[in-house]
Design a protein around this motif. Sequence first.
Motif: not given
Length: 113
Positions: A61, A65, A68-69
């Motif tokens: 996870d 993230r 995505k960042s």
Amino acid sequence: KKKKKKKKQKKTTVGSESEAERKARRRREERKFWERMGHVVPEMNVRVWKALDGFLKKYYDILQRRAKSIDEAVNLQKQNDELKQLLDRYLGSKVNEDLQVPPTHVIRVNPQA
């Protein structure tokens, strides 16, 4: 004369055990086998693997993230570059020379290498 073949019938009893008894015995043996197979791995190892699985899911996870960042940062960098180009184009426009106070006199522009 033609010889007639007789169909062999399955013997329903082998020795003193009937076919139904053999099936029941086989089912019991299979059940015992799978019960034993369920306890092959010690409980301590199962707990360690469960904990590892939980931590790996959390780590996955975090990596999702982070990816995505990174994508967002790349998109923002592209937007920033486009805006810089537009600003340079507007500040360098010939229309600015006709103005009493050109934007280049008011806006401080730091040239970047």
